[in-house]
Design a protein around this motif. Structure first.
Motif, short mmCIF file in Angstrom:
data_model
loop_
_atom_site.label_atom_id
_atom_site.label_comp_id
_atom_site.label_asym_id
_atom_site.label_seq_id
_atom_site.Cartn_x
_atom_site.Cartn_y
_atom_site.Cartn_z
N VAL A 77 66.34 -4.41 27.59
CA VAL A 77 66.12 -5.21 26.38
C VAL A 77 66.98 -4.70 25.23
O VAL A 77 66.99 -3.52 24.92
CB VAL A 77 64.62 -5.17 25.97
CG1 VAL A 77 64.39 -6.05 24.74
CG2 VAL A 77 63.73 -5.61 27.11
N ASN A 78 67.72 -5.64 24.61
CA ASN A 78 68.49 -5.42 23.39
C ASN A 78 69.54 -4.32 23.53
O ASN A 78 70.62 -4.58 24.05
CB ASN A 78 67.55 -5.16 22.21
CG ASN A 78 66.71 -6.38 21.88
OD1 ASN A 78 67.10 -7.52 22.15
ND2 ASN A 78 65.53 -6.17 21.32
N ASP A 79 69.28 -3.09 23.10
CA ASP A 79 70.30 -2.05 23.20
C ASP A 79 70.31 -1.37 24.57
O ASP A 79 71.19 -0.55 24.84
CB ASP A 79 70.10 -1.00 22.10
CG ASP A 79 68.77 -0.27 22.18
OD1 ASP A 79 67.78 -0.90 22.62
OD2 ASP A 79 68.70 0.91 21.81
N ALA A 80 69.38 -1.70 25.45
CA ALA A 80 69.41 -1.21 26.83
C ALA A 80 70.30 -2.14 27.64
O ALA A 80 70.22 -3.36 27.50
CB ALA A 80 68.01 -1.17 27.42
N VAL A 81 71.16 -1.56 28.48
CA VAL A 81 72.12 -2.40 29.20
C VAL A 81 72.03 -2.26 30.71
O VAL A 81 72.26 -3.23 31.43
CB VAL A 81 73.56 -2.14 28.71
CG1 VAL A 81 74.02 -0.72 29.02
CG2 VAL A 81 74.53 -3.16 29.29
N LEU A 82 71.70 -1.06 31.21
CA LEU A 82 71.66 -0.84 32.66
C LEU A 82 70.43 -0.04 33.03
O LEU A 82 69.97 0.82 32.26
CB LEU A 82 72.90 -0.08 33.13
CG LEU A 82 74.27 -0.74 32.92
CD1 LEU A 82 75.38 0.24 33.29
CD2 LEU A 82 74.39 -2.02 33.74
N LEU A 97 67.45 -10.06 26.84
CA LEU A 97 66.90 -9.46 28.06
C LEU A 97 67.90 -9.58 29.19
O LEU A 97 68.43 -10.66 29.45
CB LEU A 97 65.60 -10.16 28.45
CG LEU A 97 64.96 -9.73 29.78
CD1 LEU A 97 64.57 -8.25 29.75
CD2 LEU A 97 63.74 -10.61 30.09
N SER A 98 68.17 -8.46 29.86
CA SER A 98 68.99 -8.44 31.06
C SER A 98 68.11 -8.09 32.25
O SER A 98 67.40 -7.07 32.23
CB SER A 98 70.13 -7.42 30.95
OG SER A 98 71.00 -7.74 29.88
N LEU A 99 68.13 -8.95 33.26
CA LEU A 99 67.40 -8.71 34.50
C LEU A 99 68.41 -8.43 35.61
O LEU A 99 69.34 -9.21 35.81
CB LEU A 99 66.56 -9.93 34.87
CG LEU A 99 65.49 -10.37 33.87
CD1 LEU A 99 64.79 -11.64 34.36
CD2 LEU A 99 64.48 -9.26 33.64
N CYS A 233 73.35 -0.69 19.22
CA CYS A 233 73.80 -2.08 19.18
C CYS A 233 73.34 -2.83 20.43
O CYS A 233 72.93 -2.23 21.43
CB CYS A 233 75.32 -2.15 19.08
SG CYS A 233 76.19 -1.59 20.57
N ARG A 234 73.41 -4.15 20.37
CA ARG A 234 73.00 -4.97 21.50
C ARG A 234 74.03 -4.95 22.63
O ARG A 234 75.20 -4.59 22.42
CB ARG A 234 72.73 -6.40 21.04
CG ARG A 234 71.42 -6.50 20.27
CD ARG A 234 70.89 -7.90 20.21
NE ARG A 234 69.50 -7.89 19.78
CZ ARG A 234 68.70 -8.95 19.83
NH1 ARG A 234 69.16 -10.11 20.28
NH2 ARG A 234 67.45 -8.86 19.44
N THR A 235 73.57 -5.36 23.80
CA THR A 235 74.36 -5.25 25.01
C THR A 235 74.12 -6.48 25.90
O THR A 235 73.16 -7.22 25.69
CB THR A 235 73.95 -4.00 25.81
OG1 THR A 235 72.60 -4.20 26.31
CG2 THR A 235 73.96 -2.75 24.95
#
Length: 259
Positions: A77-82, A97-99, A233-235
């Motif tokens: 979520v947001n600044d989390a990328v992996l 959100l990245s799934l 920052c966002r990712t």
């Protein structure tokens, strides 16, 4: 290890890819304001089991993580990328959100990721991040085919990301898949054309461009897994599994509505 599938194995790879695409699209459609990340993980577990498939994540314990992962999907979520470890968090309007999901079905793995905005808010920076990773992904796929080299894919991805104004982190990138989730060859998200392993029909690759808005530096959460931007920052992160064919590349993890 680099696995090359024979033509008789390709239908199993396609089935695995279709399953991953279907689960991701279902989870995306259910991810609304107020949805808890732990519910997304629970839904993923249920759908994987109902399909007679196996999670590639729940027992995953590589050297870079504090394993085993213990969950069925990465929720960043947001600044989390992996490698976002699901936790007790309710999604808010405008969250990015990245799934990321990898599943083994009948002995073949498919791996895919999608980034999207939750709710009605559409922050311009977030839209740009998502669009850049999707363009880079399709640029990489466009140059993949028999006789091309890994460097050709890396160069296409990296060029698309840098042209969009982002710096590229090379710690994590794409990879081969087959009977296991992470195999050779490694596919960096930037590189020089004409270099590296020459692609052959039957090779499966998971290509996964990801970027952070204003940095290329990652930091690891206290959970030992979640990777975030060093600046907060966002990712964004986009990924497809492709199969190299006799005349190009086939995307195995396309959602049904885009077939």
């Amino acid at each position: 290890m680099i696995e090359i599938l024979d033509p008789a194995e390709l239908p199993r790879a396609k089935a695995a890819g279709a399953l991953v695409a279907d689960i991701l699209q279902t989870l995306k459609s259910r991810s609304a304001v107020g949805t808890n990340l732990l519910d997304i993980d629970r839904w993923a577990k249920q759908m994987i089991a109902e399909a007679g498939a196996l999670s590639c994540y729940v027992d995953y314990a590589p050297s870079f993580g504090r394993g085993p992962f213990g969950h069925y999907i990465c929720t960043s979520v947001n600044d989390a990328v992996l490698h976002g470890l699901p936790y007790d968090y309710a999604l808010a309007d405008g969250d990015l959100l990245s799934l990321d999901l990898a599943v083994s079905k009948d002995g073949v793995v498919a791996d895919s990721a999608v980034s999207f905005l939750v709710g009605d808010a559409k922050p311009q920076e977030s839209v740009a991040l998502i669009n850049a990773t999707e363009r880079a992904l399709h640029a990489g796929i466009a140059v993949a085919g028999p006789g091309a080299r890994i460097g050709d894919i890396s160069h296409a991805i990296g060029s698309a990301l840098t042209e969009a104004g982002y710096t590229v982190n090379t710690q994590f990138g794409g990879h081969g898949v087959g009977s296991t989730m992470h195999q050779d060859p490694h596919v960096p998200n930037t590189g020089r054309p004409g270099r590296g392993y020459r692609l052959r029909p039957g090779l499966l690759l998971a290509l996964e461009p990801w970027v952070m808005a204003d940095t290329a530096e990652l930091v690891t959460d206290a959970d030992g897994w979640t990777l975030r931007s060093a600046t907060g920052c966002r990712t964004a992160h986009s990924e497809h599994t492709i199969a190299i064919t006799d005349d190009g590349a086939e995307i195995l993890t396309l959602p049904k509505q885009t077939h």
